[in-house]
Scaffold this motif. Structure first.
Motif, PDB file in Angstrom:
ATOM      1  N   GLU A   1       0.829  -1.208   0.000  1.00  0.00           N
ATOM      2  CA  GLU A   1       0.000   0.000   0.000  1.00  0.00           C
ATOM      3  C   GLU A   1       0.860   1.254   0.000  1.00  0.00           C
ATOM      4  N   GLY A   2       0.371   2.277  -0.687  1.00  0.00           N
ATOM      5  CA  GLY A   2       1.044   3.566  -0.697  1.00  0.00           C
ATOM      6  C   GLY A   2       2.299   3.638  -1.543  1.00  0.00           C
ATOM      7  N   ARG A   3       2.532   2.636  -2.371  1.00  0.00           N
ATOM      8  CA  ARG A   3       3.745   2.591  -3.203  1.00  0.00           C
ATOM      9  C   ARG A   3       3.451   2.757  -4.685  1.00  0.00           C
ATOM     10  N   GLY A   4       2.191   3.001  -5.050  1.00  0.00           N
ATOM     11  CA  GLY A   4       1.833   3.160  -6.456  1.00  0.00           C
ATOM     12  C   GLY A   4       1.720   1.850  -7.213  1.00  0.00           C
ATOM     13  N   ILE A   5       1.705   0.737  -6.493  1.00  0.00           N
ATOM     14  CA  ILE A   5       1.646  -0.580  -7.132  1.00  0.00           C
ATOM     15  C   ILE A   5       0.330  -0.754  -7.889  1.00  0.00           C
TER      16      ILE A   5
END
Length: 168
Positions: free
Chosen positions: A100-104
């Motif tokens: 989460e929060g990594r642009g994955i």
């Protein structure tokens, strides 16, 4: 039909395998699944996941499992879903907490949108999102989705439409 393998700068998108079920079952057992009808037990999670994966041979699309290209770690699932009762194909996503929060999800969703345009020639994909699911709404908007006056799946669904015609 099985899922093709797609590559992005950081990710490999591939056909789901049995080992991918564990993280999905964990998601469905947690409070994070409240926007997906959860929490549900492992047996119900299996039915949901297996029916999603089963769309590949039946419909020619479905979920892609998402792996980190360097480590091979499983990061989640992004794909196209259209179980019985869905008015049209939906672009959907799930990532494990560590992703989460990594642009994955954004990176994977863009690859799936391009694949849908090139493979199926579709002009549009939609999201059916519960109004309280602020994180999914924000992601859909980042991906270029616009609010649309289209039928949803559940009463009150927010429908966001993605125009795929500009994708090469």
């Amino acid at each position: 039909m099985t899922a093709p393998s797609l590559q992005t700068a950081r990710l490999t998108l591939r056909m789901p395998v049995l080992a991918d079920f564990g993280p999905r079952a964990d998601f469905y057992a947690s409070g994070r699944s409240v926007w997906e009808g959860g929490p549900v037990d492992r047996r119900q999670a299996w039915r949901l996941w297996a029916s999603e994966v089963g769309q590949w041979p039946l419909l020619g699309f479905g979920p892609f499992s998402v792996d980190d290209r360097v480590s091979g770690a499983y990061l989640g699932e992004v794909g196209i879903y259209q179980p019985e009762g869905y008015p049209e194909p939906e672009l959907g996503w799930f990532v494990v907490p560590a992703a989460e929060g990594r642009g994955i999800a954004t990176e994977a969703a863009r690859a799936v949108m391009l694949w849908a345009r090139q493979t199926h020639g579709w002009d549009r994909l939609v999201n059916y999102i519960a109004p309280g699911n602020a994180r999914s709404i924000a992601l859909a908007l980042r991906l270029g989705g616009v609010r649309a006056d289209l039928p949803g799946v559940d009463a009150g669904d927010l429908v966001l439409a993605h125009d795929l015609r500009g994708l090469a």
